[in-house]
Write an enzyme that holds these catalytic residues in place. Sequence first.
Site, PDB file in Angstrom:
ATOM      1  N   HIS A   1       0.800  -1.228   0.000  1.00  0.00           N
ATOM      2  CA  HIS A   1       0.000   0.000   0.000  1.00  0.00           C
ATOM      3  C   HIS A   1       0.830   1.275   0.000  1.00  0.00           C
ATOM      4  O   HIS A   1       0.404   2.295   0.571  1.00  0.00           O
ATOM      5  CB  HIS A   1      -0.978   0.003   1.190  1.00  0.00           C
ATOM      6  CG  HIS A   1      -2.101  -0.977   1.012  1.00  0.00           C
ATOM      7  ND1 HIS A   1      -2.377  -1.958   1.921  1.00  0.00           N
ATOM      8  CD2 HIS A   1      -2.994  -1.132   0.010  1.00  0.00           C
ATOM      9  CE1 HIS A   1      -3.415  -2.688   1.492  1.00  0.00           C
ATOM     10  NE2 HIS A   1      -3.799  -2.209   0.338  1.00  0.00           N
TER      11      HIS A   1
ATOM     12  N   HIS B   1      -5.688  -3.793 -10.797  1.00  0.00           N
ATOM     13  CA  HIS B   1      -6.315  -3.595  -9.496  1.00  0.00           C
ATOM     14  C   HIS B   1      -7.812  -3.466  -9.733  1.00  0.00           C
ATOM     15  O   HIS B   1      -8.250  -2.936 -10.751  1.00  0.00           O
ATOM     16  CB  HIS B   1      -5.766  -2.307  -8.876  1.00  0.00           C
ATOM     17  CG  HIS B   1      -6.377  -1.938  -7.570  1.00  0.00           C
ATOM     18  ND1 HIS B   1      -7.391  -1.009  -7.449  1.00  0.00           N
ATOM     19  CD2 HIS B   1      -6.127  -2.364  -6.320  1.00  0.00           C
ATOM     20  CE1 HIS B   1      -7.722  -0.884  -6.181  1.00  0.00           C
ATOM     21  NE2 HIS B   1      -6.974  -1.696  -5.469  1.00  0.00           N
TER      22      HIS B   1
HETATM   23 MG    MG Z   1      -2.908  -2.336  -3.642  1.00  0.00          MG
END
Ligand code: MG
Length: 381
Positions: free
Chosen positions: A200, A300
């Site tokens: 992240h 994603h």
């Molecule tokens: Mg990610």
Amino acid sequence: CVIGKSEPHSGGSIWTFVRVYTDEGIVGTGECNSAGIFPSGFATKETVLTLKDLLIGEDPFNIGPLYEKMRRRGRYAGGNSAPFTFALTGIENALFDIVGKALGVPVYKLLGGQFRDRIRLYADCHAGETNEPAAYAARAQEVVAEGYSAVKFDVDHKADAKLDRHNWTVGAAEMTHIVDLIAATREGIGYDVDLAIDCHGQFDLPSAITLAKAVEDLRLMWLEEPLPAENIDALAQVRASTSTVICTGENHYTRFDFLELLRQKAVDVIMPDLAKAGGILEAKRIADMADTHYIPVAPHNVSSPLGMMAACHVLASIPNFLVLEFHGREISWWEDLCIGDKPFIQSGWMEVSDSPGVGVELDETVARSLLWNGDVYFVAP
Ligand code: MG
């Protein structure tokens, strides 16, 4: 309108849906990310509405010129970033839905045809029941038993282990724990299942390099966003330092951001979010550019079934598709929100719709029950 619900592991399941109406009665629906991080959740919707006047009276088949006209309108307003690019994405997807319906063909047929009729998925598992290595391994085994050939886990949640709240350095004990989590997960599923690990974008450069090197023997499908998205040159240093596969892209938009990632040799795999990156044709351009570098595309995805199916049309049409994220495993109402050939997800695969357009529609009753923050269901012009 904005539809969705914020709940644990929903990954921000609050989506902006765009409707474009034609004088021939065909209605197209596109989905894009809501930029829900802004308090109201309406940042993308407001942007869509500011672009509306550029479409009135135009031919929806002119997707390319209309897209460029809208994109250039935004060049003094952060045109290559969120939420402007999200809005472009939703509108462009709605136009493709219209063209497919008008011609009676699924969107993939407008993109050059089909390399594959079903799309391989990986399950985003987030974490284990607890933050212990055995719990990660157990969750991975549970998901693999559902039929998934690839899984992803997060390793950046142990904020309480951080020695300093403000820097992005991973301390010694935290690093040991992270490596233990990844090793236990790999041991739990063996080497015949693909394993991705998400950071992240919350580590600094030395931490990212240390982690990437420490897990080299665990043969990750990829290590995702080991650094924040802004400095591509720094990411290139991570990639150059390690044999671990490096992946990024969910916070990069349009062909121009991906041009830099590829030009600077910062990635082994790209993961554009197709509800954010600029649209169906833009995704095709990004994928084709990656293909010229022999780099696979593993998008994603935190979309509803509608946005996910739009992504599937793109992924059916490109040679260099690797795997698509599925983020809805723990969202009980995910399938209910849309109408189409159900179940949308089966044993780790999503079948590409053969219906005209995107091939998935909102279920109006369910959608109305999930309107976000007092929003109203589409208002026809
Ligand atoms: Mg990610």
